[in-house]
Design a protein around this motif. Structure first.
Motif, PDB file in Angstrom:
ATOM      1  N   UNK A  30      -5.907 -11.059  -7.673  1.00 36.87           N
ATOM      2  CA  UNK A  30      -4.749 -10.350  -7.137  1.00 36.87           C
ATOM      3  C   UNK A  30      -4.936  -8.866  -7.435  1.00 36.87           C
ATOM      4  N   UNK A  31      -4.892  -8.062  -6.387  1.00 38.54           N
ATOM      5  CA  UNK A  31      -4.957  -6.609  -6.531  1.00 38.54           C
ATOM      6  C   UNK A  31      -3.592  -6.066  -6.131  1.00 38.54           C
ATOM      7  N   UNK A  32      -2.964  -5.325  -7.019  1.00 39.25           N
ATOM      8  CA  UNK A  32      -1.617  -4.826  -6.719  1.00 39.25           C
ATOM      9  C   UNK A  32      -1.494  -3.352  -7.084  1.00 39.25           C
ATOM     10  N   UNK A  33      -0.787  -2.638  -6.252  1.00 40.20           N
ATOM     11  CA  UNK A  33      -0.512  -1.241  -6.535  1.00 40.20           C
ATOM     12  C   UNK A  33       0.555  -1.146  -7.624  1.00 40.20           C
ATOM     13  N   UNK A  34       0.406  -0.163  -8.516  1.00 40.64           N
ATOM     14  CA  UNK A  34       1.304  -0.062  -9.667  1.00 40.64           C
ATOM     15  C   UNK A  34       1.959   1.305  -9.780  1.00 40.64           C
ATOM     16  N   UNK A  35       1.998   2.048  -8.689  1.00 36.29           N
ATOM     17  CA  UNK A  35       2.641   3.361  -8.750  1.00 36.29           C
ATOM     18  C   UNK A  35       4.149   3.195  -8.663  1.00 36.29           C
ATOM     19  N   UNK A  36       4.873   3.705  -9.678  1.00 40.07           N
ATOM     20  CA  UNK A  36       6.324   3.597  -9.723  1.00 40.07           C
ATOM     21  C   UNK A  36       7.003   4.915  -9.372  1.00 40.07           C
ATOM     22  N   UNK A  37       6.237   5.963  -9.087  1.00 38.65           N
ATOM     23  CA  UNK A  37       6.815   7.246  -8.709  1.00 38.65           C
ATOM     24  C   UNK A  37       6.919   7.320  -7.189  1.00 38.65           C
ATOM     25  N   UNK A  38       7.789   8.221  -6.719  1.00 40.35           N
ATOM     26  CA  UNK A  38       8.050   8.303  -5.287  1.00 40.35           C
ATOM     27  C   UNK A  38       6.922   9.032  -4.553  1.00 40.35           C
ATOM     28  N   UNK A  39       6.441   8.509  -3.398  1.00 42.16           N
ATOM     29  CA  UNK A  39       6.837   7.222  -2.818  1.00 42.16           C
ATOM     30  C   UNK A  39       6.181   6.071  -3.576  1.00 42.16           C
ATOM     31  N   UNK A  40       6.919   4.998  -3.778  1.00 38.92           N
ATOM     32  CA  UNK A  40       6.399   3.874  -4.550  1.00 38.92           C
ATOM     33  C   UNK A  40       5.275   3.170  -3.792  1.00 38.92           C
ATOM     34  N   UNK A  41       4.279   2.730  -4.558  1.00 38.76           N
ATOM     35  CA  UNK A  41       3.201   1.920  -4.001  1.00 38.76           C
ATOM     36  C   UNK A  41       3.254   0.563  -4.692  1.00 38.76           C
ATOM     37  N   UNK A  42       3.708  -0.445  -3.971  1.00 40.33           N
ATOM     38  CA  UNK A  42       3.897  -1.765  -4.558  1.00 40.33           C
ATOM     39  C   UNK A  42       3.283  -2.864  -3.699  1.00 40.33           C
ATOM     40  N   UNK A  43       2.365  -2.515  -2.793  1.00 37.98           N
ATOM     41  CA  UNK A  43       1.691  -3.530  -1.987  1.00 37.98           C
ATOM     42  C   UNK A  43       0.753  -4.354  -2.866  1.00 37.98           C
ATOM     43  N   UNK A  44       0.458  -5.564  -2.448  1.00 37.41           N
ATOM     44  CA  UNK A  44      -0.469  -6.412  -3.205  1.00 37.41           C
ATOM     45  C   UNK A  44      -1.264  -7.289  -2.241  1.00 37.41           C
TER      46      UNK A  44
END
Length: 469
Positions: free
Chosen positions: A315-329
């Protein structure tokens, strides 16, 4: 709005206006005043702790960058980063203990790669050991205990746990849930009291004593109320009891946070994906897995999670919590290197998105430094309101050891057609937010008993006086 004794007046509750009176809404004011006063008085110590520890946590993001600069940054930016597999191999050579639970490749040119190890002796089972690797040279720059999805290192982790549970575990979480449960109620009550004064509290110039304290308290509370309501609502989303009720409600509405399907695809799923214990390399390996995720548009920062077992995918997931959020996986088959499932943050249910944004804004991640400064200002505002609130309580007593309480009987002034719906709404809210409902029910029970005792004492006193005459 306030977190301590109410920005109240010294007057006793007035007789209720007739139901047809234009001042009918004013009948609620004495009841709100009494609730605001006692809720602030009793909950203020918990809110004070939450405010001070929250202030420290908001500042810990920037402090972490200075304290752990050697681990987080490279000594010199090179021309080309090494393959992820080589960086992990360098980390494992330096730290062969435990198992690789995730890898966070260097997200920017001057940042190190984190190789996360679980099951390491001496590390909290809920934490991981983060090994920091220079992506250009493969040199290990250090290892630190890490916690949570935001990658908190020891300093921020310690402050986070202090804010959340005072380092007392699950029992300690009751304090923060109690504070979050009552903060919104006190803020709303303060707003009602502020606007019911029709601007009288806004004239600070030329005032002194309790009236000036009241004006300062009310003005700051009115400005900060929206922030307090937000902190209360978002703080409850991951609390023990109210948080469980919120999760259950979201699930029943089909608004739970989704997750990517991590089962390996194809009839050969899982075959040939085994590796030595504790290694992150399964099947096609980390480099091809990362390349497949990149092809699906998953940009930095990302986290690669190795297959949990022989039938699972990477599983590869984006972990950026700052705007704009990156939360795709994305899930990647370890035998073929093909992407078997993709989950876009844009496809999350509305409440799942709002929950994610709310938590990240609450913790100071969403808008970075600006977000963290705003949280620190809110925390300082809360501290000032508590101090001014207790000062007003003392001033209300004209310098006595304890301020005078708000008189009883406020609820009797509220017309039934207003009182009954309000009571029903409070009962429902108290059910879903138990650390609001239970203390409120206890306060009402104690208040009724004390009122009855006072009534009987008064009756005996009047009878004794009549007999004496």
């Amino acid at each position: 709005m306030s977190t301590a004794p109410s920005p109240a007046t010294d007057e006793a509750p007035q007789p209720a206006a007739p139901a047809s009176s234009p001042g009918r809404r004013a009948t609620l004011r004495p009841l709100v005043l009494r609730l605001h006063f006692y809720a602030g008085l009793l909950v203020a110590p918990f809110l004070l702790v939450a405010a001070l520890t929250g202030f420290l946590y908001a500042g810990s993001f920037q402090a972490e960058k200075f304290v752990y600069a050697d681990e987080l940054t490279v000594s010199a930016v090179g021309d080309r980063k090494l393959p992820i597999s080589e960086q992990v191999a360098a980390a494992r050579e330096a730290h062969p203990e435990g198992t690789v639970s995730a890898v966070r490749p260097s997200p920017v040119s001057d940042a190190t790669t984190r190789v996360l190890l679980s099951g390491v002796e001496g590390v909290d089972p809920d934490h991981t050991l983060a090994v920091f690797v220079d992506p250009y040279t493969g040199k290990v720059r250090g290892a630190l205990e890490q916690y949570g999805s935001t990658g908190a290192l020891p300093l921020r982790t310690w402050i986070d746990e202090l804010h959340r549970d005072l380092h007392l575990g699950e029992t300690g979480r009751l304090y923060s849930e109690l504070a979050a449960s009552w903060l919104g109620v006190i803020a709303l009550g303060g707003l009602v009291l502020w606007f019911s004064r029709r601007g009288a509290l806004r004239r600070l110039r030329g005032t002194s004593g309790r009236r000036r304290t009241l004006g300062l308290h009310g003005t700051l509370g009115a400005w900060a109320a929206a922030g307090f309501l937000f902190l209360s609502a978002t703080g409850l989303t991951w609390s023990t009891y109210a948080g469980a009720n919120i999760d259950e409600l979201r699930t029943s509405l089909g608004q739970a946070t989704p997750s990517v399907t991590a089962a390996a695809g194809g009839e050969h799923g899982g075959h040939g994906a085994s590796s030595s214990a504790g290694d992150a390399e399964h099947g096609v390996g980390l480099d091809k897995v990362l390349a497949a995720a990149r092809a699906e548009g998953l940009g930095d920062p990302v986290e690669i999670v190795p297959p949990a077992d022989a039938s699972s995918a990477y599983v590869v997931k984006q972990v950026q919590r700052s705007w704009p959020e990156k939360q795709d996986s994305a899930a990647v088959d370890p035998t073929t290197g093909e992407v078997t499932d993709v989950l876009r943050f844009a496809d999350y249910p509305v409440l799942a998105k709002l929950t994610r944004w709310g938590i990240d804004l609450h913790t100071g991640s969403l808008f970075g430094l600006v977000n963290q400064i705003a949280l620190m200002l809110l925390a300082l505002s809360l501290v000032l309101l508590i101090v001014w609130g207790y000062r007003m309580w003392w001033q209300r007593g004209r310098g006595s050891a304890f301020g005078r309480p708000i008189p009883r009987g406020a609820w009797q002034q509220v017309p039934p057609q207003i009182l009954l719906p309000c009571a029903a709404a409070v009962a429902v809210l108290g059910y879903f937010v138990p650390l609001l409902g239970i203390p409120l029910a206890a306060f009402i029970a104690v208040d009724v008993v004390l009122g009855e005792i006072a009534h009987r004492r008064g009756a005996r006193t009047r009878t004794s006086g009549a007999d004496a005459r």
